[in-house]
Structure formats: C-alpha cells, structure tokens
Design an enzyme around this catalytic site. Structure first.
Site, PDB file in Angstrom:
ATOM      1  N   LYS A  32       0.839  -1.214   0.000  1.00  0.00           N
ATOM      2  CA  LYS A  32       0.000   0.000   0.000  1.00  0.00           C
ATOM      3  C   LYS A  32       0.865   1.251   0.000  1.00  0.00           C
ATOM      4  O   LYS A  32       0.608   2.186  -0.762  1.00  0.00           O
ATOM      5  CB  LYS A  32      -0.930  -0.050   1.222  1.00  0.00           C
ATOM      6  CG  LYS A  32      -1.898   1.113   1.321  1.00  0.00           C
ATOM      7  CD  LYS A  32      -3.203   0.728   2.016  1.00  0.00           C
ATOM      8  CE  LYS A  32      -3.016   0.438   3.494  1.00  0.00           C
ATOM      9  NZ  LYS A  32      -2.787   1.657   4.288  1.00  0.00           N
ATOM     10  N   ARG A  37       2.796   5.953  -3.284  1.00  0.00           N
ATOM     11  CA  ARG A  37       3.949   6.762  -3.682  1.00  0.00           C
ATOM     12  C   ARG A  37       4.204   6.679  -5.184  1.00  0.00           C
ATOM     13  O   ARG A  37       4.618   7.660  -5.803  1.00  0.00           O
ATOM     14  CB  ARG A  37       5.182   6.314  -2.889  1.00  0.00           C
ATOM     15  CG  ARG A  37       5.126   6.782  -1.420  1.00  0.00           C
ATOM     16  CD  ARG A  37       6.011   5.935  -0.539  1.00  0.00           C
ATOM     17  NE  ARG A  37       6.158   6.429   0.814  1.00  0.00           N
ATOM     18  CZ  ARG A  37       5.264   6.236   1.806  1.00  0.00           C
ATOM     19  NH1 ARG A  37       4.140   5.559   1.583  1.00  0.00           N
ATOM     20  NH2 ARG A  37       5.489   6.713   3.017  1.00  0.00           N
ATOM     21  N   GLY A 105      -5.401   7.721   5.543  1.00  0.00           N
ATOM     22  CA  GLY A 105      -4.524   8.747   6.105  1.00  0.00           C
ATOM     23  C   GLY A 105      -3.290   8.951   5.244  1.00  0.00           C
ATOM     24  O   GLY A 105      -2.838  10.079   5.034  1.00  0.00           O
ATOM     25  N   ARG A 133      -9.127  11.975  12.437  1.00  0.00           N
ATOM     26  CA  ARG A 133      -7.679  11.794  12.667  1.00  0.00           C
ATOM     27  C   ARG A 133      -6.923  13.124  12.632  1.00  0.00           C
ATOM     28  O   ARG A 133      -7.315  14.054  11.923  1.00  0.00           O
ATOM     29  CB  ARG A 133      -7.120  10.802  11.628  1.00  0.00           C
ATOM     30  CG  ARG A 133      -7.727   9.420  11.817  1.00  0.00           C
ATOM     31  CD  ARG A 133      -7.227   8.428  10.809  1.00  0.00           C
ATOM     32  NE  ARG A 133      -5.820   8.133  10.972  1.00  0.00           N
ATOM     33  CZ  ARG A 133      -5.127   7.350  10.156  1.00  0.00           C
ATOM     34  NH1 ARG A 133      -5.737   6.800   9.116  1.00  0.00           N
ATOM     35  NH2 ARG A 133      -3.866   7.109  10.380  1.00  0.00           N
ATOM     36  N   ASP A 332       1.751  -1.149  11.932  1.00  0.00           N
ATOM     37  CA  ASP A 332       0.421  -1.627  11.511  1.00  0.00           C
ATOM     38  C   ASP A 332       0.185  -3.090  11.887  1.00  0.00           C
ATOM     39  O   ASP A 332      -0.881  -3.637  11.586  1.00  0.00           O
ATOM     40  CB  ASP A 332       0.263  -1.456   9.993  1.00  0.00           C
ATOM     41  CG  ASP A 332       0.227   0.019   9.591  1.00  0.00           C
ATOM     42  OD1 ASP A 332      -0.193   0.850  10.421  1.00  0.00           O
ATOM     43  OD2 ASP A 332       0.618   0.328   8.457  1.00  0.00           O
ATOM     44  N   LYS A 359      -4.687   5.846  14.580  1.00  0.00           N
ATOM     45  CA  LYS A 359      -4.760   5.162  13.282  1.00  0.00           C
ATOM     46  C   LYS A 359      -6.223   5.154  12.807  1.00  0.00           C
ATOM     47  O   LYS A 359      -7.026   5.960  13.255  1.00  0.00           O
ATOM     48  CB  LYS A 359      -4.179   3.762  13.402  1.00  0.00           C
ATOM     49  CG  LYS A 359      -2.677   3.755  13.720  1.00  0.00           C
ATOM     50  CD  LYS A 359      -1.862   4.324  12.576  1.00  0.00           C
ATOM     51  CE  LYS A 359      -0.379   4.375  12.899  1.00  0.00           C
ATOM     52  NZ  LYS A 359       0.379   5.071  11.851  1.00  0.00           N
ATOM     53  N   ARG A 406      -7.827  -3.461   9.538  1.00  0.00           N
ATOM     54  CA  ARG A 406      -6.918  -4.386  10.218  1.00  0.00           C
ATOM     55  C   ARG A 406      -7.551  -5.033  11.445  1.00  0.00           C
ATOM     56  O   ARG A 406      -7.173  -6.139  11.819  1.00  0.00           O
ATOM     57  CB  ARG A 406      -5.603  -3.692  10.555  1.00  0.00           C
ATOM     58  CG  ARG A 406      -4.860  -3.194   9.312  1.00  0.00           C
ATOM     59  CD  ARG A 406      -3.398  -2.949   9.567  1.00  0.00           C
ATOM     60  NE  ARG A 406      -2.852  -1.987   8.624  1.00  0.00           N
ATOM     61  CZ  ARG A 406      -2.457  -2.272   7.379  1.00  0.00           C
ATOM     62  NH1 ARG A 406      -2.539  -3.503   6.915  1.00  0.00           N
ATOM     63  NH2 ARG A 406      -1.987  -1.326   6.595  1.00  0.00           N
TER      64      ARG A 406
END
Ligand code: S3P
Length: 449
Positions: A32, A37, A105, A133, A332, A359, A406
C-alpha cells in the site's frame, strides 16, 4: 465502492471458524505504501511511469483519482498495471471538487505535502474515520514551508482547505513522532522549494519515499542520526523522470496469512514476493523470537526494495517483550501480533504503542476489546499492551471493527483457531487494503461463513 462522506452501506458481518490445516501458495496484493507513492511521484514526474503490481484497494484508488483531479493522466492498462503521465514538480492544477481520500490517512497526508508545494488551493476530505484523525502534525511543517490552511474543522481536522505555497521555502524539520507520513509530506513539498529540505527523525520510519524519489532521479541523501534515527536531505526542484515501478507484495497484508498459518494446527503455506525492507519487518523479527517457523528464500530486489519468498509452518509460540524502538517497523502489525500473543504460552508485552491511538481507529482500545470479547486477558498500561497467552483462545465474541480494515482481518484470523467462532460486525473496510482477503484466505483453507 467508497465509504467516504456518502451514507453508509449496510454492514456485512462474517464469522470465522476453527479451520483444518491451511496450505497453498499465494501472493498477497501490492504494498500500500509503495502503491500510493508510485502514483504520486508518477504524477509529479515528467514522462511516463509504468506501475505493475499496484494495490487496487480503495485507499490507493482514491489516490489515483486525486492525481487525476490534480491534472495527471492515470490509466489502468491491465490487471494491477497502471500508467501515469505526470505534470512535473510543482505542476498540479487546482482540482474542481474536493479530493476525497475515503479511509486513507496515507493518501491524504502525502497528497497534502505534494499540493503544499504548488500555488493552488484544494479541499481535502475523507470518511468519518479519517475526519477524526489528526492533521496538525502534517499542516504544521507545511505552514513553515509557506502553505496555509484557510478552512478546517476544529483541531485542524478534515474537511480542510489547503492553499499551497507560491514560493515554497526549504526547511529543516525534526518530526515530533516517528511517522513516514509526516516525513513524506515535508519531502514532497520540498520538491518544489529551492535549496535543500532536511527531515530529521529520532526513530527511523519506513523509507519508501526516499528510495522512490531516488529512483525517479531526485538527489536525496539519508544518513544515520543518533542510535535509531535518520537525517534525510533532499535537493529541491529536481526534474523527476517517469520510471518503471514494480510493487512487491505488502508485508503488512502478508501478516494476516502468516499469523493464521502459525496458529492453525499443521498449516504450511508459502507467500511469494513479500517486501522485506528492514523498516517494515519488525513483525517477522518478533514472531521469530516467539518461536515461529518462518523461512525466507529467493531473496531479490527491485528499485531499491528487497523481497523474498516466505514459508510459514504452524508453530508453538511463546510470549515475548517487544521493545518500543521496534514500533515504527511494525506499527500496523500490532493488532495481528496481539492475536498471535493470545495463542502463545505466556505473557507478551508490547511497549511504546502511543501512535496506535491515532490510526484508522484507536487501535490500542479496539485491539484490547477484540481480545477481551473473545475471552483473552489483556491490559493497557500507559502506552503498553500486555496480553496473557494461554495457548488457546475461547472465542465466541462479536468484534466491533470501528471502520478499521486491520481489526476486521485480525479478528477473522483469530477465529480460524479459536475454540468457538469469532464474528466481525463489518468486513466492508477490508477492501481499503486487501480486497481479496476473504477469497484468498478461503483458498488457503480458511473456514469463513
Ligand atoms: C504509512 C505510514 C504509517 C502507517 C501507514 C502507512 C506510509 O503511518 O501506519 O499505514 O505509507 O507512510 P505513520 O507514518 O503516520 O506512522
């Protein structure tokens, strides 16, 4: 599918039951962090960027849409294959509508950095989780560089309007917490600034932005700083050149089948092309300390990112203490580590987890609740989490996922080995990072209904 500011779809619960041995060979989806990126740097480069193995999860698809809205041409050319034709450094155009990052995020904060270096204004928004957040940690350095938030909700939260800098200033910035998102936002804004932008971090965070900037032709140097830190210097206003990017499999996604194979008796699975950048592999180190059988082979590298094949066999795990300085390399993965710890014999102490509170959900509280509702003893003491492993988990609980992919996947993994089934209240958010988690786990032998 998107869960952004639109009305919520009905929840899709799922039950995981004690499964027979898991077996098979799979490749989990693309990383991810690298996928975001590749799209962003492709959009800031001139020429063509060809990406293979892109994670086609909602988070990354939202970043792709944002790049289009900012003027880049982004096309899907095949399964997980994408081409980006960029606008060049500082070349973004003002988007017509708000940029909606859904649950992500990373997408939101990295793009804020990229926009901060362009003389345009853009509205950033996301779903209820992302709206909750903190964004000040990103906005603070970007304001030092000349960008301005002209509108936001209390505490600088989303939705917010960011006015990029007309004449961005290079800065020297010491990140207040180990965060690759803060570091990357400053570096991406620094691309448009004349002179050298420096980021200093006391604890090194994942360095995919640095590696990929170099791959696209930027002049960027990373040096050790103190015992665990890094000092990164970027020379501004480079001409980034479009490049080929092969996205390796995401170690943070691999974490779920890995822990599943460790706790489901007699399991023996193989995962291919898993990225092994040392700033991402804290979970593997920790699991090995717990007695996990994880064999690595076929080690190779692409564009500065190493990867390997992993063979994982069911193992008897024991409790360990995880030091706080390991947190950035497995930030994570604590949720699924807590599941492994519950199946271990003995106590596992995980230290220095304050970042888990900000998170996709408050992961410290949500993880403790996930374990407690399934009969596991867990304590939060300051920023530490302490799990009492008893070698088995009673199960039988309904887990609240709090819009957090998650939590959903960790709870489902737990149910594959617990005495009674484990149910999650909603699986929808799994699509943000691991869209084929449920079918892939079923192919390995997971009993989900
Ligand atoms: C990410 C950085 C981490 C991580 C997130 C992805 C990235 O966040 O939790 O899932 O791609 O830069 P922080 O850098 O804020 O810890």
């Amino acid at each position: 599918m998107t869960h952004s500011a639109s009305p919520a779809a009905p929840p899709t619960p799922l039950e995981a039951r004690k499964s027979a041995a898991l077996s098979g060979r799979v490749r989990v989806p693309g990383d991810k962090s690298i996928s975001h990126r590749a799209l962003i740097l492709g959009a800031l480069a001139v020429g063509e960027t060809r990406i293979t193995g892109l994670l086609e999860g909602e988070d990354v698809l939202n970043t792709a849409k944002a790049m289009q809205a900012l003027g880049a041409q982004v096309d899907r050319t095949g399964d997980f294959a994408w081409v980006v034709r960029g606008v060049g450094v500082a070349g973004f155009a003002a988007p017509k509508n708000a940029l909606d990052f859904g649950n992500s995020g990373t997408g939101c904060r990295l793009v804020m950095g990229a926009v901060a270096g362009c003389p345009i204004s853009a509205i950033f928004d996301g779903d209820a989780s992302l709206r909750g957040r903190p964004m000040r940690r990103i906005v603070d350095p970007l304001e030092l560089m000349g960008a301005r938030v002209t509108e936001s909700r209390d505490g600088g939260r989303l939705p917010l309007t960011l006015q990029g800098a007309r004449d961005p200033l290079p800065i020297v910035y010491r990140t207040p917490v180990a965060s690759a998102q803060i570091k990357s936002a400053v570096l991406l804004a620094g691309l448009s600034a004349p002179g050298v932008t420096t980021v200093i971090e006391t604890e090194a965070s994942r360095d995919h932005t640095e590696l990929m900037l170099r791959h696209f032709g930027a002049q960027i140097v990373s040096e050790n700083e103190g015992s665990h830190g890094r000092k990164i210097t970027l020379t501004g206003q480079p001409e980034l050149q479009g490049a080929d990017v092969v996205v390796p499999a995401d170690p943070s996604s691999a974490a779920f089948p890995i822990v599943a194979a460790l706790i489901v008796a007699q399991s023996d699975i193989v995962l291919t092309d898993v990225m092994t950048n040392p700033l991402r592999t804290g979970l593997f180190t920790t699991l090995r300390e717990m007695g996990a059988s994880i064999e690595e082979s076929e080690v190779r590298g692409d564009a500065g990112e190493p990867m390997a094949q992993f063979r994982i066999r069911a193992s008897n795990l024991r409790g360990v203490e995880v030091p706080p300085e390991r947190a950035p390399s497995m930030i994570d993965e604590y949720l699924v580590l807590a599941v492994a710890a519950a199946f271990a014999e003995g106590t596992t102490i995980m230290r220095g987890l304050q970042e888990l509170r900000v998170k996709e959900s408050d992961r410290l509280e949500a993880t403790a609740a996930m374990l407690r509702v399934n009969g596991v003893k867990v304590e939060i003491s300051g920023d530490d989490m302490i799990v009492e492993g008893k070698g088995h988990v009673p199960g039988g609980g309904l887990v609240a996922t709090h819009m957090d992919h998650r939590i959903a996947m960790s709870a489902l993994v737990m149910g594959l080995a617990s005495d009674q089934p484990v149910t999650v209240d909603d699986t929808a958010f799994i699509a943000t990072s691991f869209p084929d988690f449920i079918p892939m786990m079923r192919r390995l032998g997971a009993d989900f209904s």
